[in-house]
Design an enzyme around this catalytic site. Structure first.
Site, PDB file in Angstrom:
ATOM      1  N   GLU A  62       0.961  -3.715   7.708  1.00  0.00           N
ATOM      2  CA  GLU A  62       1.811  -3.965   6.486  1.00  0.00           C
ATOM      3  C   GLU A  62       3.265  -4.003   6.801  1.00  0.00           C
ATOM      4  O   GLU A  62       4.152  -4.393   6.279  1.00  0.00           O
ATOM      5  CB  GLU A  62       1.461  -2.562   5.522  1.00  0.00           C
ATOM      6  CG  GLU A  62       0.499  -2.822   4.717  1.00  0.00           C
ATOM      7  CD  GLU A  62       0.000  -1.477   4.002  1.00  0.00           C
ATOM      8  OE1 GLU A  62       0.130  -1.877   2.671  1.00  0.00           O
ATOM      9  OE2 GLU A  62       0.222  -0.385   4.394  1.00  0.00           O
ATOM     10  N   LYS A  98       3.794  -2.538  -4.380  1.00  0.00           N
ATOM     11  CA  LYS A  98       3.174  -1.192  -4.413  1.00  0.00           C
ATOM     12  C   LYS A  98       1.848  -1.137  -5.237  1.00  0.00           C
ATOM     13  O   LYS A  98       0.833  -0.654  -5.116  1.00  0.00           O
ATOM     14  CB  LYS A  98       4.133  -0.204  -4.918  1.00  0.00           C
ATOM     15  CG  LYS A  98       3.713   1.130  -4.903  1.00  0.00           C
ATOM     16  CD  LYS A  98       3.557   1.867  -3.816  1.00  0.00           C
ATOM     17  CE  LYS A  98       3.053   3.118  -3.567  1.00  0.00           C
ATOM     18  NZ  LYS A  98       2.222   3.581  -2.327  1.00  0.00           N
ATOM     19  N   LYS A 132      -1.547   0.286   8.265  1.00  0.00           N
ATOM     20  CA  LYS A 132      -0.198   0.449   8.236  1.00  0.00           C
ATOM     21  C   LYS A 132       0.357  -0.200   8.907  1.00  0.00           C
ATOM     22  O   LYS A 132       1.566  -0.493   8.749  1.00  0.00           O
ATOM     23  CB  LYS A 132      -0.237   2.115   8.543  1.00  0.00           C
ATOM     24  CG  LYS A 132      -0.904   3.268   7.646  1.00  0.00           C
ATOM     25  CD  LYS A 132       0.199   3.341   6.426  1.00  0.00           C
ATOM     26  CE  LYS A 132      -0.555   2.305   5.236  1.00  0.00           C
ATOM     27  NZ  LYS A 132      -1.350   2.853   4.287  1.00  0.00           N
ATOM     28  N   ARG A 188       7.224  -2.340  -7.161  1.00  0.00           N
ATOM     29  CA  ARG A 188       6.216  -2.999  -7.841  1.00  0.00           C
ATOM     30  C   ARG A 188       6.357  -4.497  -7.185  1.00  0.00           C
ATOM     31  O   ARG A 188       5.402  -5.305  -7.169  1.00  0.00           O
ATOM     32  CB  ARG A 188       6.420  -3.206  -9.357  1.00  0.00           C
ATOM     33  CG  ARG A 188       6.029  -2.106  -9.960  1.00  0.00           C
ATOM     34  CD  ARG A 188       6.157  -2.006 -11.468  1.00  0.00           C
ATOM     35  NE  ARG A 188       5.329  -1.282 -12.101  1.00  0.00           N
ATOM     36  CZ  ARG A 188       3.912  -1.624 -12.766  1.00  0.00           C
ATOM     37  NH1 ARG A 188       3.687  -2.878 -12.786  1.00  0.00           N
ATOM     38  NH2 ARG A 188       3.249  -0.631 -13.116  1.00  0.00           N
ATOM     39  N   TRP A 222       7.339 -10.358  -8.296  1.00  0.00           N
ATOM     40  CA  TRP A 222       6.678 -10.712  -7.161  1.00  0.00           C
ATOM     41  C   TRP A 222       5.717 -11.950  -7.525  1.00  0.00           C
ATOM     42  O   TRP A 222       4.853 -11.996  -8.345  1.00  0.00           O
ATOM     43  CB  TRP A 222       5.556  -9.481  -7.061  1.00  0.00           C
ATOM     44  CG  TRP A 222       4.660  -9.530  -5.747  1.00  0.00           C
ATOM     45  CD1 TRP A 222       4.973  -8.745  -4.567  1.00  0.00           C
ATOM     46  CD2 TRP A 222       3.363  -9.999  -5.862  1.00  0.00           C
ATOM     47  NE1 TRP A 222       4.102  -9.135  -3.819  1.00  0.00           N
ATOM     48  CE2 TRP A 222       3.056  -9.682  -4.253  1.00  0.00           C
ATOM     49  CE3 TRP A 222       2.535 -10.526  -6.614  1.00  0.00           C
ATOM     50  CZ2 TRP A 222       1.757 -10.249  -3.838  1.00  0.00           C
ATOM     51  CZ3 TRP A 222       1.164 -10.918  -5.949  1.00  0.00           C
ATOM     52  CH2 TRP A 222       0.866 -10.800  -4.512  1.00  0.00           C
TER      53      TRP A 222
HETATM   54  C1  G6P Z   1      -1.331  -2.286  -2.775  1.00  0.00           C
HETATM   55  C2  G6P Z   1      -0.365  -0.960  -2.234  1.00  0.00           C
HETATM   56  C3  G6P Z   1      -1.338  -0.259  -1.329  1.00  0.00           C
HETATM   57  C4  G6P Z   1      -2.509   0.255  -2.012  1.00  0.00           C
HETATM   58  C5  G6P Z   1      -3.409  -0.630  -2.792  1.00  0.00           C
HETATM   59  C6  G6P Z   1      -4.119  -0.065  -3.968  1.00  0.00           C
HETATM   60  O1  G6P Z   1      -1.865  -3.050  -1.913  1.00  0.00           O
HETATM   61  O2  G6P Z   1       0.635  -1.848  -1.385  1.00  0.00           O
HETATM   62  O3  G6P Z   1      -0.746   0.652  -0.784  1.00  0.00           O
HETATM   63  O4  G6P Z   1      -3.439   0.877  -1.177  1.00  0.00           O
HETATM   64  O5  G6P Z   1      -2.469  -1.597  -3.636  1.00  0.00           O
HETATM   65  O6  G6P Z   1      -3.337   0.330  -4.913  1.00  0.00           O
HETATM   66  P1  G6P Z   1      -3.959   1.731  -5.669  1.00  0.00           P
HETATM   67  O7  G6P Z   1      -2.763   2.206  -6.630  1.00  0.00           O
HETATM   68  O8  G6P Z   1      -5.040   1.417  -6.568  1.00  0.00           O
HETATM   69  O9  G6P Z   1      -4.247   2.897  -4.839  1.00  0.00           O
END
Ligand code: G6P
Length: 608
Positions: free
Chosen positions: A489, A603, A486, A27, A75
């Site tokens: 990131e 995440k 990807k 998180r 965070w």
């Molecule tokens: C964050 C994560 C991504 C994810 C996005 C949406 O940015 O790092 O990997 O796609 O949130 O999250 P969710 O849980 O709503 O799919």
């Protein structure tokens, strides 16, 4: 975002708190801290910049134990990543607070508290909560009453937990806009941002509702709703498996999750298709009734889930269902005109993304016929608050860069597309083709995974690059967007995706021999056009990296291509996503970045 864990027990809770933090690290991970009630009844706090492992080392060096404690992994939102900004925040020795969310009126509260003589030692919005709590405790309030009073003064989103030596045998928690669960044990109880933190100590959970305040003691839990009435909330048994969160033989969670895709795609299809037919009854009566009324679809999501929505738009429009897709942070603040018969679909791995959740909540007044969420976490807020849900079965996804959640979202959306297409006159033969394509998908993904060694070699050409362009057309444009996401990131290479036909309207100016250009090149009606676009790149010295399902003949040099075998058009966007995930992974590996926990990202983004 930030993660909270707390425990009250008859044993030393420090190992439970630290393990919980490690499980919540996905998180957020810029700093971490813990405060426990020590043997003398006072609060002992440890905080460290960096990962939970650094905090753990610090704790291990001391001989402190405690039977009550709260902990946090941060965070950064307000205030830089620094030890002084790490939680728990304390007001003297009176009270310790951990918080997830954003307090919007913190400046005003800070000024008032400073005027009352409180000295701030951090730049966080959370510290105002600690001093406000101390103020109430000073005035003789119990910890519970203090939390209720403080919550009434806070504007914004929060989940918070407080403990105090002055009212010592309890942890008091409250939530508004950020998730919080209570884990129930035998003679011991726990709190956390999500169930994952506590799976090694309990499987029984209470999900607090908006505005709930709870007093968590060793021998029980008392919950009050937003109106201050004592309430009983349902106890749920978590279906999440502990084994799921082990890395196994893989070097990274992301790699494990990439390789889990054939299995979790099968799981997501399980019981939903049979003998060339979609088993719509498996969606549940309420979902099929909602689909009967659906004339138009509005998809709202963030990040990778947004890209899944963009692919679905192409699919839905192919079968005559109008579809708009928007990122939640924009959608929620826009004055939208909702076409008649519109279904709101949210897509989310976690089910806790603040913007997506807010979009769902705001939609109530916008005239939708209902809301459906495509989600991976059964106990999440989106699942609980949507009219109906369609669960992906990816299992726990830990790597911050989403992989298996994305492909299972696409599978779920393809199934929903077939259901809606039936209402638009899909013939049994057409349905059989679509269903059979899905049925053979796990095997196709396996075949692509076998190309990993070749992709690893391709990756070597990226490790010294600073930029990359990803191209695609049609449904492969969002696939390119996901590939670029990807790469940026986890390898920190600036990567952008463009619809190939748009190249000449700007990005071509960037192309020279230092710019790798990646393209998904399926054998579809747009193939010739994409090939012309690629010639434009080669003519400017750009190096091409192509993924195709046929032999590409594009000249003699400055390109590498990989052929993926036996791909069906309906599921091709899913299959083409796999090599792009592997490419990003191997580039990141070569660059030595933190693959599972890339800098500055989290995440689950539970703040706006
Ligand atoms: C964050 C994560 C991504 C994810 C996005 C949406 O940015 O790092 O990997 O796609 O949130 O999250 P969710 O849980 O709503 O799919």
């Amino acid at each position: 975002m930030c993660g909270i864990v707390g425990a009250i027990a008859d044993r030393n809770v420090l190992p439970i708190l630290l393990e919980g933090l490690q499980r919540l690290e996905y998180r957020g991970y810029d700093s971490a801290g813990v405060a426990v009630r020590d043997a003398k009844g006072g609060l002992k706090r440890f905080r460290a910049l960096g990962k939970v492992a650094v905090l753990k080392e610090l704790v291990d060096q001391s001989d402190v134990t405690g039977d009550l404690g709260i902990a946090h992994t941060r965070w950064a939102t307000h205030g830089a990543p620094a030890e002084r900004n790490a939680h728990p925040h304390m007001s003297g020795v009176k009270v310790a607070v951990v918080h997830n969310g954003i307090i919007e009126n913190h400046n005003e509260l800070r000024d008032r508290l400073t005027g009352h003589g409180y000295v701030f030692t951090s730049e966080t919005d959370t510290e105002v909560i600690a001093h406000l709590m101390a103020d109430k405790l000073e005035a003789g309030k119990s910890l519970l009453a203090a939390v209720v009073d403080v919550a009434a003064e806070l504007e914004g989103a929060y989940a918070l937990a407080a403990s105090s030596p002055e009212d010592h045998d309890r942890i008091v928690v409250t939530r508004e806009g950020s998730p919080l669960v209570i884990g129930l044990g035998e003679g011991e109880n726990f709190i956390a941002s999500d169930v994952m933190a506590l799976l090694s100590v309990t499987r029984r959970f209470i999900f607090l509702e908006e505005g709930d305040v709870a007093e968590v003691r060793r021998d029980g839990v008392t919950i009050y709703n937003a109106a201050g009435e004592e309430v009983t909330r349902e106890i749920k048994e978590s279906a999440l498996s502990n084994a799921n969160i082990d890395k196994g033989p893989y070097a990274h969670y992301m790699l494990k999750e990439i390789y889990e895709q054939p299995g979790v795609i099968s799981e997501t299809l399980e019981g939903r298709i049979h003998k060339g037919r979609l088993l719509e009854a498996s969606f549940g009566h309420e979902t099929t009734a909602l689909l009967d009324k659906t004339k138009h679809v509005q998809i709202v999501a963030c990040g990778t889930s947004y890209h899944a929505g963009l692919v679905a738009k192409y699919w839905l429009e192919e079968v005559g269902v109008g579809c708009s897709v928007e990122v939640a942070s924009e959608y929620r603040y826009r004055k939208v005109v909702v076409p008649e018969g519109s279904l709101l679909i949210t897509i989310s791995q976690s089910g806790e993304t603040a913007d997506t959740l807010a979009a769902l909540r705001d939609s109530c007044s916008k005239g939708y016929i209902g809301s459906l969420t495509v989600c991976n976490v059964p106990e999440s807020s989106l699942v609980r608050e949507s009219d109906v849900c369609f669960m992906t079965r990816a299992g726990t996804e830990i790597g911050v860069a989403s992989t298996k959640a994305f492909t299972t979202q696409l599978v779920a959306l393809r199934l929903l597309m077939i259901a809606l297409a039936r209402r638009k006159g899909l013939t049994p033969e057409e349905e059989e083709t679509m269903v059979n394509e899905l049925h053979s998908l796990p095997r196709q993904v396996e075949v692509v995974l076998e190309l990993a060694d070749k992709i690893q070699i391709m990756a070597e050409d990226f490790s010294d690059k600073h930029n990359a362009l990803f191209l695609g057309r049609g449904a492969f444009y969002p696939v390119a967007m996901e590939g670029a996401l990807k790469l940026k990131e986890i390898s920190y290479i600036h990567a952008e995706a463009y619809p190939a036909g748009e190249l000449k309207h700007g990005p071509l100016a960037l192309v020279d021999e230092t710019m790798p250009v990646v393209c998904a090149l399926p054998d579809d009606p747009l193939l010739e056009k994409v090939l012309s676009n690629l010639q434009e790149v080669r003519a400017r010295g750009g190096e091409l990296f192509l993924f195709s399902d046929h032999k590409v003949n594009i000249g003699l040099d400055r390109y590498q291509s990989l052929t993926l075998a036996d791909i069906y058009p309906g599921t091709a966007p899913i299959v083409y996503s796999i090599p792009l995930q592997l490419l990003a992974y191997h580039v990141a590996l070569l660059k030595g970045t933190d693959v599972d926990q890339p800098r500055n990202l989290a995440k689950s983004v539970t703040v706006e």
